[in-house]
Design an enzyme around this catalytic site. Sequence first.
Site, short mmCIF file in Angstrom:
data_model
loop_
_atom_site.label_atom_id
_atom_site.label_comp_id
_atom_site.label_asym_id
_atom_site.label_seq_id
_atom_site.Cartn_x
_atom_site.Cartn_y
_atom_site.Cartn_z
N PHE A 179 0.86 -1.19 0.00
CA PHE A 179 0.00 0.00 0.00
C PHE A 179 0.89 1.23 0.00
CE2 PHE A 179 -2.32 3.61 1.54
CZ PHE A 179 -3.47 3.53 0.79
N ASP A 231 9.17 2.96 2.21
CA ASP A 231 7.96 3.74 2.50
C ASP A 231 7.69 3.60 4.00
OD1 ASP A 231 5.45 4.75 2.95
OD2 ASP A 231 4.56 3.89 1.14
N LYS A 260 2.10 11.34 7.23
CA LYS A 260 1.23 11.06 8.38
C LYS A 260 1.68 11.80 9.65
CE LYS A 260 -1.26 7.20 6.61
NZ LYS A 260 -0.89 6.10 5.75
C1 LIG Z 1 -1.06 6.15 4.29
C2 LIG Z 1 0.04 5.59 3.48
C3 LIG Z 1 0.40 6.17 2.25
C4 LIG Z 1 -0.39 7.27 1.59
O1 LIG Z 1 -0.48 8.43 2.35
P1 LIG Z 1 -1.63 9.52 1.98
O2 LIG Z 1 -1.28 10.67 2.86
O3 LIG Z 1 -2.94 8.89 2.33
O4 LIG Z 1 -1.51 9.81 0.54
C5 LIG Z 1 1.49 5.64 1.58
N1 LIG Z 1 2.19 4.62 2.10
C6 LIG Z 1 1.88 4.04 3.28
C7 LIG Z 1 2.70 2.91 3.79
C8 LIG Z 1 0.78 4.50 4.00
O5 LIG Z 1 0.45 3.91 5.14
#
Ligand SMILES: *Cc1c(COP(=O)(O)O)cnc(C)c1O
Length: 402
Positions: free
Chosen positions: A140, A225, A254
């Site tokens: 994700f 990520d 985040k």
């Molecule tokens: C939440 C998330 C994203 C995307 O972040 P947004 O601010 O919603 O675009 C990308 N990678 C990971 C691992 C995430 O948990």
Amino acid sequence: MSLPDYLEIESRLGAHNYKPLDVVLTRGEGVWVWDTDGNRYMDCLSAYSAVNQGHCHPRIRDALVEQAGRLTLTSRAFRNDQLAPFYEEICALTRSHKVLPMNSGAEAVESAIKTVRKWGYQVKGVEPGRAEIIVCADNFHGRTIAIVGFSTDPTARDGFGPFAPGFTVIPFGDAAALEAAITPNTIAFLVEPIQGEAGVIIPPEGYLRRVRDICTKAGIMLILDEIQTGLGRTGKLLAEEHEGIEADLTLIGKALSGGFYPVSAVLSNSEVLGVLKPGEHGSTFGGNPLACAVARMALKVLVEEGMIDNAARQGAVILDRLRALPSPAIKAVRGRGLMIAIELHPEAGGARRVCEALQGQGLLCKETHTHTIRLAPPLVITDDQVAWALERVEGVFGRLGG
Ligand SMILES: *Cc1c(COP(=O)(O)O)cnc(C)c1O
């Protein structure tokens, strides 16, 4: 307005791209949130780890309010006095060489993809248009077209094509598969240290060290990520520290703002961000003074208030207690720090039902996929609050039976 009014209006006027629990929140403080009827809940999702510092952290709020009264947005056409201190502080904290500030997590991912492609052509010498990035199944990384194009989740992907080419999917947690997938056109491997949305999937011990080695030997960029795993969630500032490695590019978002404002960043430990030249990439809001002031304080309180160590300590307590739960409904309990999941047996009737029972006990949790419940409270959770939450979780599983 009462609960049915909110539900009816949202249903009538909003796009139905979410299916939230039927609770309308109006106030938050630390680990707690309150609904419009005055009921208090412990937030066990933390906005997917965006409010690691707890709801409405007073020092971050003060930084936001103070900066909002001074200067909020200049665009990057001019400079602002918050950007340089933000760069200095985040680079020192994460031992990075360069930063690219963006807003959402998906933007950070997109920015990293663009940057490593440019690096691949200019530095590695890949033939124009041929660059390949390796990603993992069940990843994700966000919701933009390029990103959902390499998702393996049909719900995220189906019906949204055509997609950008240049991505190869391999299984997660399998270093040999990475080695086998690398070609002369491979420029990068993009991976989550722990797959959060997939249900808190933890790779085998040593996976990241092997991946680091393979990327170094092949001369490709390792992009981690850490948008969800980063900033204390797993009990370390960055999850890469659990294996003592450093990525070439690290993506955070985040909790970089403690939930006040969308702030994300691409951090680079090599000179890869150096390939970007004026005009080649940008964002109207990226690096704005309000975002920088908020992010500076969000990082400061994370470190100064001991939230990272607290996540490690409280996470261990919760994992121990959950693993001792005698419930026949539970298939597995896994986690690191305060990134925890309870996976139910398929016969157990689904995680949604458990989340609704937990809501009745004052805990807000969200199922991920059908059978997994995620427990990820803010990192400020205290001993007493952990005990309170565990009693309720144990009660719900006790009543659930087999
Ligand atoms: C939440 C998330 C994203 C995307 O972040 P947004 O601010 O919603 O675009 C990308 N990678 C990971 C691992 C995430 O948990």
